[in-house]
Design an enzyme around this catalytic site. Structure first.
Site, PDB file in Angstrom:
ATOM      1  N   TYR A 144       1.042  -1.015   0.265  1.00 27.65           N
ATOM      2  CA  TYR A 144       0.303  -0.013  -0.062  1.00 27.65           C
ATOM      3  C   TYR A 144       1.029   1.381  -0.064  1.00 27.65           C
ATOM      4  O   TYR A 144       1.472   1.728   1.298  1.00 27.65           O
ATOM      5  CB  TYR A 144      -0.595  -0.077   1.200  1.00 27.65           C
ATOM      6  CG  TYR A 144      -1.694   0.780   0.915  1.00 27.65           C
ATOM      7  CD1 TYR A 144      -2.557   1.988   0.364  1.00 27.65           C
ATOM      8  CD2 TYR A 144      -2.247   1.519   2.949  1.00 27.65           C
ATOM      9  CE1 TYR A 144      -2.995   2.973   0.394  1.00 27.65           C
ATOM     10  CE2 TYR A 144      -3.130   2.276   2.658  1.00 27.65           C
ATOM     11  CZ  TYR A 144      -3.531   2.952   1.841  1.00 27.65           C
ATOM     12  OH  TYR A 144      -4.165   4.768   1.815  1.00 27.65           O
ATOM     13  N   LYS A 172      -1.887  -2.056  -3.825  1.00 28.85           N
ATOM     14  CA  LYS A 172      -2.484  -0.743  -3.563  1.00 28.85           C
ATOM     15  C   LYS A 172      -2.162   0.949  -3.730  1.00 28.85           C
ATOM     16  O   LYS A 172      -1.001   1.267  -3.246  1.00 28.85           O
ATOM     17  CB  LYS A 172      -3.937  -0.109  -2.335  1.00 28.85           C
ATOM     18  CG  LYS A 172      -4.586   0.856  -2.227  1.00 28.85           C
ATOM     19  CD  LYS A 172      -5.129   0.873  -0.867  1.00 28.85           C
ATOM     20  CE  LYS A 172      -6.191   2.118   0.047  1.00 28.85           C
ATOM     21  NZ  LYS A 172      -6.192   1.862   0.934  1.00 28.85           N
TER      22      LYS A 172
END
Length: 302
Positions: A144, A172
């Site tokens: 992420y 992400k």
């Protein structure tokens, strides 16, 4: 013509909702409401649920609360959705411990954020994520990147160095640019499934190789987001664009101030008493709440 064949695999489906954490009137986690909300989100089109991410207010939850919340959501949805646990930390040892514990209680995957505040160099980021991957080798991981919150950016070349870790399967992308998706695909190929970390960039990111979204807006617009993604994947780009344009006012309203303040207000407006965010976050100002309410009303009429 469908576009499915040109995309990477979707290890967590197309829509992963980054769940809010409901609190009761005393400020305690409402585990029963979290379970109800989880089932509702799956019914509204979520393939996966992320527990205790940014939207879930992980910075103000104890790890004991996070584990209990993960267990409650896991039990609530069973096999109907994949459940990811937010296990990131700016301490490698803490992230390793959290990821192992998430795997032990039945998480289907873990979201591991780039370390925040201490700003490690790229070499340190590689060591950090490799240690986490090796600590839970059977648990699929989603890296992420959100430099606006962490103050640290992981380069595509660093991610490419981690592709020998078989359980690092997705990413992400929340740096605010489609260029990040392109750089990751050039560096890692289709091996890495990239998810938009910004609702407003979901369609643009799909167009350059992302496979889905880790969404906040799907709390209140799951079917519409599903329709947009499905239309794009089926090659109906005009329909996807029309749906995207209808959703833009909602995306703007949900990020008019710090997430998850607006989305918790949106859920309250829609009848879900999820409580105010924990301090130091605050409630949504009345003017923003009025705009949000009007936006939700307009969306219901489309």
């Amino acid at each position: 013509m469908t576009l499915s064949a040109s995309l990477s695999p979707q290890p967590f489906g197309r829509i992963v909702t980054a769940m809010v954490t409901p609190f009761d009137s005393s400020g305690a986690v409402d585990f029963q409401l979290a379970a109800r909300l989880a089932r509702h989100l799956v019914e509204q089109g979520s393939d996966g649920l992320l527990v205790c991410g940014t939207t879930g207010e992980s910075p103000t939850l104890s790890w004991d609360e996070q584990l209990k919340l993960l267990e409650a959501v896991r039990e609530a949805v069973g096999s109907s959705a994949q459940v990811l646990a937010g296990t990131g930390s700016n301490s490698t040892s803490e992230a390793v411990k959290a990821t192992r514990e998430a795997a032990a209680v039945g998480a289907d995957g873990a979201l591991v954020v780039v370390p925040y505040y201490n700003k490690p160099p790229q070499e340190g980021l590689e060591v950090h994520f490799r240690a986490i991957a090796e600590a839970a080798p059977t648990l699929p991981l989603m890296l992420y990147n959100i430099p606006g919150r962490t103050g640290c950016h992981i380069e595509a070349e660093t991610v490419a160095c981690l592709m020998d870790c078989p359980n690092i399967v997705s990413f992400k992308a929340a740096s605010g640019t489609t260029e990040e998706v392109t750089a990751l695909r050039l560096a890692c190929g289709s091996r890495l499934a990239i998810y938009s970390g910004d609702d407003g960039l979901t369609l643009p990111m799909l167009s350059v190789g992302a496979v889905g979204v880790v969404s906040v807006a799907s709390h209140v617009a799951g079917p519409q987001i599903r329709a947009m993604i499905d239309a794009y994947v089926e090659g109906e780009v005009g329909a996807a664009l029309a749906q995207h344009e209808q959703l833009i006012p909602l995306f703007k309203a949900l990020f008019a101030t710090t997430n998850p303040i607006p989305v918790k207000a949106a859920l309250e407006i829609n009848g879900w008493s999820v409580g105010a965010p924990r301090p130091p976050l605050s409630s949504l100002p009345e003017a923003m709440r009025t705009t949000l309410s009007n936006t939700l009303s307009a969306l219901r009429q489309t």
